[in-house]
Each structure stands twice: as C-alpha cells, then as structure tokens.
Scaffold this active site. Structure first.
Site, PDB file in Angstrom:
ATOM      1  N   ASP A  11       0.860  -1.173   0.000  1.00 37.06           N
ATOM      2  CA  ASP A  11       0.000   0.000   0.000  1.00 37.06           C
ATOM      3  C   ASP A  11       0.906   1.235   0.000  1.00 37.06           C
ATOM      4  OD1 ASP A  11      -2.511   1.444   0.381  1.00 37.06           O
ATOM      5  OD2 ASP A  11      -1.744   1.846   2.391  1.00 37.06           O
ATOM      6  N   ASP A  13      -0.406   5.105   0.914  1.00 38.22           N
ATOM      7  CA  ASP A  13      -0.774   6.070   1.951  1.00 38.22           C
ATOM      8  C   ASP A  13      -0.845   5.401   3.324  1.00 38.22           C
ATOM      9  OD1 ASP A  13      -1.265   8.292   0.086  1.00 38.22           O
ATOM     10  OD2 ASP A  13      -2.942   7.068  -0.591  1.00 38.22           O
ATOM     11  N   LYS A 186      -9.052  -3.162  -3.383  1.00 43.58           N
ATOM     12  CA  LYS A 186      -8.873  -3.967  -2.175  1.00 43.58           C
ATOM     13  C   LYS A 186     -10.085  -3.808  -1.260  1.00 43.58           C
ATOM     14  CE  LYS A 186      -5.129  -1.640  -1.292  1.00 43.58           C
ATOM     15  NZ  LYS A 186      -3.915  -1.073  -0.660  1.00 43.58           N
ATOM     16  N   ASP A 211      -1.471  -0.714   5.894  1.00 41.37           N
ATOM     17  CA  ASP A 211      -1.813  -0.139   7.194  1.00 41.37           C
ATOM     18  C   ASP A 211      -3.279  -0.304   7.556  1.00 41.37           C
ATOM     19  OD1 ASP A 211      -3.141   3.014   6.814  1.00 41.37           O
ATOM     20  OD2 ASP A 211      -2.403   1.924   5.073  1.00 41.37           O
TER      21      ASP A 211
END
Length: 263
Positions: A11, A13, A186, A211
């Site tokens: 990922d 961000d 996702k 995250d």
C-alpha cells in the site's frame, strides 16, 4: 518465512508515505528488495492519481518504478469497465486524473447527466463539490443503472491525521439513495491475482504490506498470501485483538520490517 519472500505488494498512503513525505525506512526497504532480485508493486486504493502521475510522484521520491510497478484501484476499475461496459457511457464522480486514466482505456465517460448512461462510478475524489454529489444522487434515484466504486476505504491517512476516502463518500451517497456500490479495489482478491499473473511469482513468495486491516490485510487473505500490517496509518496494535482480518506479521513501521528482512 519472510526470508523467502520475493514479491512485495505495498500500500502507499500510511504505509510508505504520508502525503508527499516518505516514511523513514522506505528507501532502504526498496533497495533491499532490488538487491535480492525481488519485485515491489504498489497496490493502492487511492484513485485520485493515475499510474502515469504516480510514476512522476515516485520519481520525486527517488524510488525506481515503471508502469508495471503499480496496480491501483483506478486501473483495476478501468479494466473492469472495459470488460463489462464496452462502448457504453459511464458517469464518473472522480478526479481529473482518474477520468483521464479511464479515457486512456477508451472508456466513454461523462460528468453530465446524459440519457444513455449505463453505470455510475465513484472514486476517491479530493476535488469533490456538492454538485457532483447532487448529480450522482439524482442518477441513482431516478434511473436503474449499475453502481460501482473504486474502493471501500473510509479514510485516507495524511500528515495531520485522516480525511474521508471513497468509502465515506459512498456512505454519504448511500444515506440519500439507499444503494451500495460494488467495490473493485482492495480487499478484492483480483488485485493480488493481477500481480501474481504479471510477475510469475507464487503465492508463497508474495507478501501484502499495508496499514489497513479491512482492505490491505483482507486483500492478502482473500488472495491466499501472507500479510504484514504496519502501524503508521489507520490500524493500531489494539485493533488486532478484535478483528477477523488477522495479519501474518505486524511491525511498527516499514523501517522495522526492513530491519527484520535484511539481517
């Protein structure tokens, strides 16, 4: 075992960057992946930015990338639209960059309420205004058209905290029209499958890193690969006690993950 991993699906961000600032340890991790003959692919649900624009952004980060280094929710959505709505008109609520990417796939897009619209698409839109919300609510209320969205993320990490993401925009729309979209990004396992097919690596060699538990980690679980959650974005340690999306590994940051795999 982490030592056996060769394909790292990351990922962006909250995982390797916050806004335009790289998280400490990111460059070292990327260099390590290249040094072992591995491959990194960024699998982001952020649909505000096209792959071309991400390449420009990552060049500023000094991270070596090309067009094969990204599988974004906007890219996955474009493939879905190309396959399912060929030559049909699509109403899009999204950024200029997202709309341009859809057009690059020869998808017929509009931001106006035209008669022959077959589907409405919502992306994470940091150029959002109330007119866009009003238009899509009218379309979804008065017409029997399909409804999809790029990703279900509720928030996007920033340097100061969080801002509403596509999932929150869709919740706002849903409160008005009483409809929920089909989400393409996702945790859809298709994202992992695209990366495995593209690279030729096995599931055992892959690791999803992110995250968020309900998108990043869920995506890895759905795709049948190991996962690592980092606590530099949305997920917190205490969340692991009460979640259905249990990661294989957990680390404070990408720096800690780098230190674990590089010894």
């Amino acid at each position: 075992m982490l030592k056996d991993k060769k394909l790292f699906l990351l990922d962006i961000d909250g995982t390797i960057a916050l806004d335009t600032t790289l998280i400490d340890g990111t460059l070292e991790f990327m260099e390590h992946v290249l040094s072992i003959g591995g491959k990194y692919i960024f699998i982001t649900n952020n649909s505000t930015t096209s792959i071309d624009d991400y390449i420009k952004k990552f060049e500023k980060f000094k991270i070596k990338v090309d067009a094969t280094s990204f599988v974004t929710s906007s890219y996955a959505t474009a493939l879905y639209l190309k396959e399912n709505y060929k030559d049909k008109k699509i109403f899009v609520l999204g950024t200029k960059s997202f709309i341009q990417e859809l057009k690059s796939f020869d998808i017929k897009v509009t931001e106006e309420q035209e008669d022959d619209i077959s589907c409405a698409v919502v992306g994470f839109d940091n150029e959002l205004n109330y007119k866009k919300i009003e238009d899509i609510c009218e379309l979804l209320t008065t017409r029997n058209i399909d409804y999809i969205a790029t990703n279900p993320d509720l928030v996007c990490p920033t340097s100061f905290g969080f801002i509403p993401d596509c999932g929150s925009i869709c919740q706002m729309i849903g409160n008005a029209v009483k409809r929920e979209p089909i989400y393409i990004g996702k945790p859809n396992k298709a994202i992992v499958e695209m990366c495995l097919k593209q690279t030729g690596y096995s599931k055992e060699e892959a690791l999803v890193i992110g995250d968020r538990l309900y998108t990043d980690i869920a995506c890895g679980i759905n795709g049948g690969v190991d996962t690592a959650v980092l606590f530099t974005g949305e997920a917190k340690k205490e969340d692991l006690a009460d979640t259905e999306f249990k990661p294989t590994y957990s680390f404070e940051s990408i720096k800690e993950l780098y230190e674990e795999v590089s010894v």
